[in-house]
Design a protein around this motif. Structure first.
Motif, mmCIF file in Angstrom:
data_model
loop_
_atom_site.group_PDB
_atom_site.id
_atom_site.type_symbol
_atom_site.label_atom_id
_atom_site.label_comp_id
_atom_site.label_asym_id
_atom_site.label_seq_id
_atom_site.Cartn_x
_atom_site.Cartn_y
_atom_site.Cartn_z
ATOM 1 N N LYS A 188 0.775 -1.105 0.154
ATOM 2 C CA LYS A 188 0.063 -0.083 -0.057
ATOM 3 C C LYS A 188 0.830 1.178 -0.135
ATOM 4 N N LYS A 189 0.511 2.297 -0.725
ATOM 5 C CA LYS A 189 1.363 3.442 -0.816
ATOM 6 C C LYS A 189 1.363 4.231 0.681
ATOM 7 N N GLY A 190 2.961 4.660 0.861
ATOM 8 C CA GLY A 190 3.086 5.135 2.241
ATOM 9 C C GLY A 190 3.663 4.264 3.504
ATOM 10 N N PHE A 191 3.388 2.886 3.041
ATOM 11 C CA PHE A 191 3.757 1.828 3.843
ATOM 12 C C PHE A 191 4.973 1.006 3.865
ATOM 13 N N VAL A 192 6.011 0.882 4.909
ATOM 14 C CA VAL A 192 7.015 0.059 4.501
ATOM 15 C C VAL A 192 7.425 -0.671 5.757
ATOM 16 N N GLN A 193 8.194 -1.565 5.579
ATOM 17 C CA GLN A 193 8.517 -2.564 6.858
ATOM 18 C C GLN A 193 9.858 -2.381 7.077
ATOM 19 N N ILE A 194 10.056 -2.015 8.705
ATOM 20 C CA ILE A 194 11.190 -1.871 9.181
ATOM 21 C C ILE A 194 11.819 -2.836 9.762
ATOM 22 N N SER A 195 13.215 -2.873 9.395
ATOM 23 C CA SER A 195 13.616 -4.124 10.084
ATOM 24 C C SER A 195 15.249 -3.716 10.503
ATOM 25 N N LYS A 196 15.721 -4.416 11.494
ATOM 26 C CA LYS A 196 17.089 -3.908 12.330
ATOM 27 C C LYS A 196 17.707 -5.185 12.513
ATOM 28 N N ASP A 197 18.929 -5.335 11.848
ATOM 29 C CA ASP A 197 19.587 -6.536 11.940
ATOM 30 C C ASP A 197 18.888 -7.793 11.316
ATOM 31 N N GLU A 198 18.061 -7.538 10.368
ATOM 32 C CA GLU A 198 17.445 -8.499 9.646
ATOM 33 C C GLU A 198 16.347 -9.042 10.473
ATOM 34 N N LYS A 199 15.757 -8.234 11.362
ATOM 35 C CA LYS A 199 14.921 -8.382 12.124
ATOM 36 C C LYS A 199 13.560 -7.348 12.040
ATOM 37 N N ILE A 200 12.385 -7.850 12.122
ATOM 38 C CA ILE A 200 11.384 -6.820 11.875
ATOM 39 C C ILE A 200 11.191 -6.331 13.220
ATOM 40 N N ILE A 201 11.202 -4.641 13.354
ATOM 41 C CA ILE A 201 10.830 -4.118 14.629
ATOM 42 C C ILE A 201 9.844 -3.262 14.355
ATOM 43 N N ASP A 202 9.301 -2.869 15.623
ATOM 44 C CA ASP A 202 8.631 -1.648 15.861
ATOM 45 C C ASP A 202 9.055 -0.261 15.703
ATOM 46 N N LEU A 203 8.339 0.740 15.245
ATOM 47 C CA LEU A 203 8.794 2.034 15.169
ATOM 48 C C LEU A 203 9.333 2.512 16.815
ATOM 49 N N ASP A 218 20.313 4.557 15.054
ATOM 50 C CA ASP A 218 20.195 3.306 14.624
ATOM 51 C C ASP A 218 20.149 3.122 12.923
ATOM 52 N N ILE A 219 20.788 2.095 12.434
ATOM 53 C CA ILE A 219 20.862 1.701 11.065
ATOM 54 C C ILE A 219 19.666 0.723 10.684
ATOM 55 N N VAL A 220 18.694 1.103 10.023
ATOM 56 C CA VAL A 220 17.488 0.270 9.797
ATOM 57 C C VAL A 220 17.208 -0.081 8.378
ATOM 58 N N SER A 221 16.684 -0.930 8.062
ATOM 59 C CA SER A 221 16.239 -0.863 6.625
ATOM 60 C C SER A 221 14.784 -0.991 6.521
ATOM 61 N N LEU A 222 14.564 -0.169 5.258
ATOM 62 C CA LEU A 222 13.017 0.221 5.154
ATOM 63 C C LEU A 222 12.677 -0.671 3.831
ATOM 64 N N GLN A 223 11.663 -1.458 3.868
ATOM 65 C CA GLN A 223 11.479 -2.449 2.847
ATOM 66 C C GLN A 223 10.057 -2.289 2.222
ATOM 67 N N THR A 224 9.901 -2.488 1.074
ATOM 68 C CA THR A 224 8.732 -2.482 0.161
ATOM 69 C C THR A 224 8.849 -3.731 -0.498
ATOM 70 N N PRO A 225 7.486 -4.423 -1.119
ATOM 71 C CA PRO A 225 7.754 -5.384 -2.081
ATOM 72 C C PRO A 225 8.868 -5.221 -3.268
ATOM 73 N N LYS A 226 9.021 -3.938 -3.594
ATOM 74 C CA LYS A 226 9.955 -3.805 -4.955
ATOM 75 C C LYS A 226 11.348 -3.086 -4.245
ATOM 76 N N TYR A 227 11.144 -2.511 -3.327
ATOM 77 C CA TYR A 227 12.486 -1.640 -2.697
ATOM 78 C C TYR A 227 13.007 -1.965 -1.594
ATOM 79 N N ILE A 228 14.306 -1.953 -1.100
ATOM 80 C CA ILE A 228 14.947 -1.865 0.181
ATOM 81 C C ILE A 228 15.754 -0.692 0.210
#
Length: 395
Positions: A352-367, A374-384
């Protein structure tokens, strides 16, 4: 020479002579031939051992009669003699009648009855039984009386198969008793099934031969079953008591002796009907048994067993097909459910537009667990995308 009298003149003179000579007569005698006429008059005879005289008591005098006249009674009469001119017969006109004790014949009857009863002549144990279907019956009676004709008529209508033998017999008069005895003895020698001894009705004097002791002895000594049929229903003779069976009349003797052919016809019809019904019931029962056996045979035959096995195979096949179809349908439903679940869980379908998954150390975390730097990854189905947290602000 005087002219002859006419019969009427002679009877008239006799009448005048008697009525003037016997103005009042007092006489004793025994009653016989008694008739109570519908007019109210009473006609009878009185007798002694040698003579008889006709008597009449007219209705006007019967009111003085204190008792009922009966045959055999000995009575005293007051009256006068008269002549009935047309017939030249004389009779006693009774004005008063009084009893004079028991009549001689009646007394003799009672004395003989008592004597024979004491000797056992009337005992029921010695009575012989009549055969049910007699073939031959001997009749001891007068060949000219009405009784024989009545008996023949009844026999013809009742049981024409029987054979009759007539022994002609005197049944009335002084010599009758001896003739009856001889006839009974002869009839007994004929070896018939039944003997009927009797005659039609009459006065007590007419029937008296059947009250004689020698007749009673002859009846008692017979080997043939014997029926006494003397007079009418109201007449009871010594022969009636001694015989094996008493009949009220000669005709009644035939009714007692013979079966009724009409009753047997009805009985045969009922037997025929019963035979038909039983025959039909037997046939029906046998038919049902055959049907039952046939069904049992059909149920246990090779063909039946093959049909049963084929039917069971068909049922099993149908059951297998139903179960296989149910399994296929169930599996297909499960696959559809998994597919639907997969599609629902597919990240592509969740983008969905505007929603991403946040992960840290390859673990999904809450905001709310993030810290500055902190260095985090923001992931969508198409992009990281990799990002560094510089500031955190609560709302």
């Amino acid at each position: 020479m005087n002219a002859p009298l006419t019969v009427t003149a002679l009877n008239t003179q006799i009448k005048s002579l008697l009525e003037t000579t016997f103005l009042e007569t007092y006489v004793e005698g025994e009653i016989s031939n008694l008739t109570y006429h519908s007019s109210g008059h009473i006609y009878f005879s009185i007798k002694d051992d040698k003579s008889t005289i006709s008597c009449v008591m007219f209705r006007g005098n019967t009111k003085y009669l204190k008792f009922k006249l009966e045959v055999g009674q000995k009575i005293n009469i007051r009256g006068n003699l008269t002549v009935y001119t047309p017939r030249g017969s004389y009779q006693l006109i009774c004005s008063r009648i009084e009893p004079s004790g028991q009549g001689a014949l009646a007394l003799a009857y009672e004395q003989l009855k008592k004597k024979l009863q004491e000797k056992g002549y009337f005992d029921s144990q010695r009575k012989k039984n009549l055969p049910k279907y007699p073939k031959k019956i001997v009749l001891v009676t007068s060949p000219t009386g009405a009784a024989i004709e009545d008996m023949k008529k009844v026999a013809t209508n009742r049981w024409p198969l029987v054979e009759f033998i007539l022994v002609p017999t005197l049944v009335q008069g002084e010599m009758a008793k001896n003739d009856i005895v001889n006839s009974i003895k002869y009839a007994d020698s004929l070896a018939c099934d039944i003997m009927i001894v009797g005659r039609g009705g009459g006065s007590i004097e007419d029937l008296w031969a059947f009250n004689e002791e020698i007749v009673a002895n002859a009846i008692y000594e017979t080997n043939t079953p014997i029926i006494s049929a003397v007079g009418h229903e109201v007449d009871f003779l010594i022969s009636d008591f001694v015989a094996d069976v008493r009949a009220a009349t000669p005709s009644n003797a035939i009714e007692i002796s013979l079966p009724d052919i009409n009753e047997h016809r009805i009985y045969l019809d009922s037997l025929h009907k019963e035979f038909e019904n039983r025959y039909k019931n037997i046939l029906y029962t046998k038919e049902q048994n055959i049907i039952h056996l046939k069904r049992m045979y059909e149920q246990n035959s090779i063909e039946s067993k093959f049909n049963l096995i084929a039917s069971e195979i068909k049922i099993l096949k149908q059951s297998f097909e139903n179960r296989f179809s149910n399994i296929i349908i169930s599996s297909q439903n499960s696959l559809n459910m998994l597919k639907n679940s997969f599609e629902l869980s597919n990240p592509k379908n969740k983008e969905k537009k505007g929603f991403v998954q946040i992960s840290k150390d390859e673990k999904i975390i809450d905001l709310d667990t993030l810290k500055i730097d902190d260095i985090v990854s923001l992931q969508t189905p198409k992009y990281i995308a990799t990002a560094k947290i510089e500031a955190i602000k609560k709302q």
